[in-house]
Design an enzyme around this catalytic site. Structure first.
Site, mmCIF file in Angstrom:
data_model
loop_
_atom_site.group_PDB
_atom_site.id
_atom_site.type_symbol
_atom_site.label_atom_id
_atom_site.label_comp_id
_atom_site.label_asym_id
_atom_site.label_seq_id
_atom_site.Cartn_x
_atom_site.Cartn_y
_atom_site.Cartn_z
ATOM 1 N N CYS A 208 -74.793 5.262 65.718
ATOM 2 C CA CYS A 208 -75.810 3.844 65.935
ATOM 3 C C CYS A 208 -77.548 4.655 65.736
ATOM 4 C CB CYS A 208 -76.051 2.162 66.237
ATOM 5 S SG CYS A 208 -77.159 1.297 65.854
ATOM 6 N N HIS B 15 -70.634 1.428 63.832
ATOM 7 C CA HIS B 15 -70.581 1.315 65.752
ATOM 8 C C HIS B 15 -69.226 0.947 65.493
ATOM 9 C CE1 HIS B 15 -74.500 -0.446 67.559
ATOM 10 N NE2 HIS B 15 -74.565 -0.804 66.026
ATOM 11 N N GLU C 49 -67.643 0.696 67.733
ATOM 12 C CA GLU C 49 -67.255 0.281 69.509
ATOM 13 C C GLU C 49 -67.105 -1.666 68.458
ATOM 14 O OE1 GLU C 49 -71.051 -0.040 69.841
ATOM 15 O OE2 GLU C 49 -70.141 1.293 69.133
#
Length: 205
Positions: free
Chosen positions: A80, A187, A189
Site C-alpha cells: 500500500c 492489501h 493481509e
C-alpha cells in the site's frame, strides 16, 4: 528471517498472523539492530505519504534498510503506502521517497478519467499480472481478486518494472518488481487466499 518493518505505520500484527498461518516465522523490527538477520523484508504503510516517510526517517531504520536492500540485495515488498514509498515522490506530499523503483505516485483526482470516481478506490478488484512476474508465478492462474484502499497510484517510469495492473477508470500499476524490490498497492493481509499466496510467493522467491 522475515522482518516486518514496524516504524509506527501499518497493521503489523495482521502480517505476523498471516505469516504464522502460512507456516513462516516472522518477527517485527522496530530498531536498526533488529534488522540485522533479515532475509526478507516487508514494508507496510497506510495513510499519508509524507507522514509515512517522516516516521520511517525518524525511526532510524532507513540507513539499515538501504544497506540491506541496496547493498546486500535482501528481497523487500512494500505494501500500500509502503509500495508508494518505493517511488521518487508523491503528489500527496513534498518529501522525497526512497527512489528504489523509479516512478511517481499520482492522484486519481488529478486524472480526468478518474476524477469523478468515488474516492478512495476501495474494495475488491481484479489484478492482472504481467508475463513473468515472480510475485505471481504460482497460484494466480485464475483472475485474482484482491482488496484495495487508496486514492493515489504508483506510475512507474519504466513499464518493465510493472508486475501487475488493475483498473479503476484507468489501468494503473498495481504491483512493481525491480529485481529483488517489490511493491503491491493492494492489501495482501486482507485479501484471503489470494493475498496469502502472494506473500508465500514473495517468501519463496
Amino acid at each position: 528471517m522475515i522482518r516486518v518493518v514496524d516504524y509506527g505505520v501499518g497493521n503489523i500484527q495482521a502480517f505476523m498472523t498471516l505469516f504464522k498461518r502460512l507456516g513462516f516465522h516472522a518477527e517485527r523490527a522496530n530498531t536498526p539492530d533488529a534488522l540485522h538477520d533479515a532475509t526478507r523484508l516487508v514494508l507496510p504503510g497506510v495513510g499519508h505519504f509524507d507522514h509515512a516517510m517522516q516516521r520511517l526517517n525518524d525511526s532510524g531504520m532507513r540507513p539499515a534498510l538501504e544497506r540491506l536492500v541496496l547493498g546486500q540485495k535482501v528481497p523487500v515488498v512494500g505494501v500500500c503506502v509502503g509500495m508508494q514509498m518505493l517511488a521518487d515522490g508523491s503528489d500527496e506530499g513534498a518529501l522525497p521517497g526512497l527512489s528504489w523503483v523509479p516512478g511517481r505516485v499520482k492522484a486519481f483526482a488529478n486524472n480526468p478519467l478518474t476524477a469523478r470516481l468515488p474516492m478512495p478506490h476501495m474494495g475488491w478488484n481484479t489484478l492482472t499480472p504481467t508475463a513473468g512476474a515472480h510475485l505471481f508465478a504460482r497460484g494466480f492462474e485464475e483472475s485474482p481478486q484482491l482488496y484495495f484502499l487508496h486514492s493515489f497510484y504508483f506510475d512507474a517510469t519504466h513499464k518493465q518494472d510493472v508486475a501487475a495492473t488493475s483498473h479503476y477508470g484507468i489501468d494503473f500499476d498495481a504491483a512493481v518488481s525491480k529485481g529483488h524490490i517489490h511493491g503491491v498497492q493492494c492489501h495482501p493481509e486482507k485479501s484471503h487466499h489470494w493475498g496469502a499466496q502472494l506473500l508465500r510467493n514473495f517468501v519463496e522467491l
